[in-house]
Design a protein around this motif. Sequence first.
Motif, PDB file in Angstrom:
ATOM      1  N   MET A   1      70.917  47.311  68.567  1.00 33.01           N
ATOM      2  CA  MET A   1      70.923  48.168  67.395  1.00 33.01           C
ATOM      3  C   MET A   1      69.516  48.668  67.134  1.00 33.01           C
ATOM      4  O   MET A   1      68.546  47.969  67.362  1.00 33.01           O
ATOM      5  N   THR A   2      69.417  49.897  66.684  1.00 35.68           N
ATOM      6  CA  THR A   2      68.143  50.369  66.134  1.00 35.68           C
ATOM      7  C   THR A   2      68.436  51.128  64.873  1.00 35.68           C
ATOM      8  O   THR A   2      69.460  51.786  64.763  1.00 35.68           O
ATOM      9  N   GLU A 320      74.602  49.724  70.303  1.00 28.05           N
ATOM     10  CA  GLU A 320      74.741  49.800  71.754  1.00 28.05           C
ATOM     11  C   GLU A 320      76.159  49.525  72.250  1.00 28.05           C
ATOM     12  O   GLU A 320      76.327  48.924  73.313  1.00 28.05           O
ATOM     13  N   HIS A 339      66.375  52.460  74.300  1.00 30.39           N
ATOM     14  CA  HIS A 339      66.663  51.174  73.656  1.00 30.39           C
ATOM     15  C   HIS A 339      68.146  50.804  73.831  1.00 30.39           C
ATOM     16  O   HIS A 339      68.485  49.730  74.336  1.00 30.39           O
ATOM     17  N   GLU A 340      69.034  51.726  73.443  1.00 30.53           N
ATOM     18  CA  GLU A 340      70.469  51.395  73.480  1.00 30.53           C
ATOM     19  C   GLU A 340      70.966  51.218  74.918  1.00 30.53           C
ATOM     20  O   GLU A 340      71.835  50.386  75.180  1.00 30.53           O
ATOM     21  N   HIS A 343      70.123  47.856  76.348  1.00 35.23           N
ATOM     22  CA  HIS A 343      71.071  46.830  75.882  1.00 35.23           C
ATOM     23  C   HIS A 343      72.275  46.672  76.818  1.00 35.23           C
ATOM     24  O   HIS A 343      72.940  45.639  76.790  1.00 35.23           O
ATOM     25  N   GLU A 362      67.174  42.226  71.328  1.00 36.10           N
ATOM     26  CA  GLU A 362      66.371  43.238  70.617  1.00 36.10           C
ATOM     27  C   GLU A 362      64.913  43.282  71.080  1.00 36.10           C
ATOM     28  O   GLU A 362      64.307  44.348  71.111  1.00 36.10           O
ATOM     29  N   ALA A 365      65.174  45.199  74.330  1.00 35.61           N
ATOM     30  CA  ALA A 365      65.454  46.631  74.141  1.00 35.61           C
ATOM     31  C   ALA A 365      64.238  47.342  73.551  1.00 35.61           C
ATOM     32  O   ALA A 365      63.934  48.480  73.913  1.00 35.61           O
ATOM     33  N   TYR A 417      62.518  42.196  66.766  1.00 35.11           N
ATOM     34  CA  TYR A 417      62.361  43.377  67.613  1.00 35.11           C
ATOM     35  C   TYR A 417      60.937  43.470  68.176  1.00 35.11           C
ATOM     36  O   TYR A 417      60.716  43.438  69.375  1.00 35.11           O
TER      37      TYR A 417
HETATM   38 ZN    ZN Z   1      68.955  47.069  69.583  1.00 36.75          ZN
END
Ligand code: ZN
Length: 488
Positions: A1-2, A320, A339-340, A343, A362, A365, A417
């Motif tokens: 997730m972001t 993701e 990032h996604e 994942h 995280e 990612a 993160y």
């Molecule tokens: Zn993430």
Amino acid sequence: MTAHRSRTTRSGRLPALFTGVLVGVSAVGCSPSPADTVPTPPASARLADVGTAGAEGIGDTDFPKDGNGGYDVKHYSLRLDYDPERVHLTGEATIRALALQNLSRFNLDLSGFDVRKVTVDNVEASFDRAGTELIVTPKSLLKNSAEFTVKVDYKGRPQPVRNSSNLGTYGFIPTKDGAFVTCQPNGAKTWFPGNDHPSDKATFDFTISVPRGLTALANGEMEGAPRTEGNKTVFTWRERHPMATYLATMTLGKFETLTGKTKSGIPNIAAVDPAYRDDLQRLHRVNGQITDYWTTVFGPYPFSSTGAVVDDFDAGYALENQTKPMYGGFSPDEGIVAHELAHQWFGNSVSIARWKDLWLNEGFATYSEWLWSEHRGKGTAQELFDSAYKAQDEKSPIWSYPPGKARAKDLFNTSVYVRGAMTLHALRKKVGDRTFFDLLKTWAHDHRYGSVSTEQFIELAERMSSLQLDDLFGEWLYGTRKPKPLTR
Ligand SMILES: [Zn+2]
């Protein structure tokens, strides 16, 4: 997730280099456990003939009610019909599972809905509800190691998890033209019954019926073309690789889609709400480029397609979802796509067995965003590390929150993160580039489709580097003070 927008979180503001602010969620409130209704066996009966109830949680101490014990799900077959006008979901979930003990009773996780009927191996079973637990008592004992099939018919108004600490809303979220479905960490129960914890992964197929003119997007690939019958269109999707429940989706609404292949030949499916149609080509191209690049860094792509979905629902975050990262209300920049997609290897194929190890998703990612930046000739990972390290003075909450122990009520903390990513950079400096990148590939390869813990990662890092790394991980992952600067 972001997360997408900048916001102040409990842990303070993020360093400017970060592409978004991390927001958090916490465990769903749980109701007290149901009374034990297993009848006392006659003295002559042996326990093996009677069985015991499966535990109401899978054993994640930070999320005690999430998931369930006593069985292992192999496959979910979900037949779903959604009517956005009435905000009404009708579901028929067929779940194939393996008993891990002699089971007299077991739980599924399901939030809300009117459960109409439950069968176990085609025989009607009795059931009860207690909070988000659906308690199923089959007519006869399920023997240890036997496969069984439970079918649940349910319907009603989906209720996403709302107002969780930091994040707000997740799960099945009705939107003006359909639904935005992103479930981390435990929102799958808002649209189907299951074992809602990442340590029990299973394959999925989805048969989703929606009003004509809408598109339903689930994980994996479509099986045949959509079928329109009367005023409904039916979409069939199949995810043939094991998937955690929180990565399942059935996002639906008005979408324009673009399918094709990446340069290396991986099927690539992009879909955008018409409001983002001008960005569909770019998104599809960038998604393909980054997927292909990660195969050179992390090893073979673990799934049978890659993708990206932009909905106009303003979630303000991305998730993701397996093979179909979802972007809620914004067109993602390359950093967030990187990032996604990272994942897909770290989080989706290699999954965590308990939420406190979330930095394995995280931190990896986030570090991948730095690697992508380095690859693109922008800031190097070293520069991004330096900037993050400098931006957080000794008093910053990032240092008092050890990323190796993600907390249930503040799971998506900045530390998990950014300090997670910094931990990987510190490791890279210590073991050298060659060992570090071998380690990433070996980790992705050895635990493909499996579940892992931080201890396993440290053990592999020590084995591959022939170094004792207690101090490094102690300082970066578990310490509560700002670590000393890295020596060059
Ligand atoms: Zn993430």
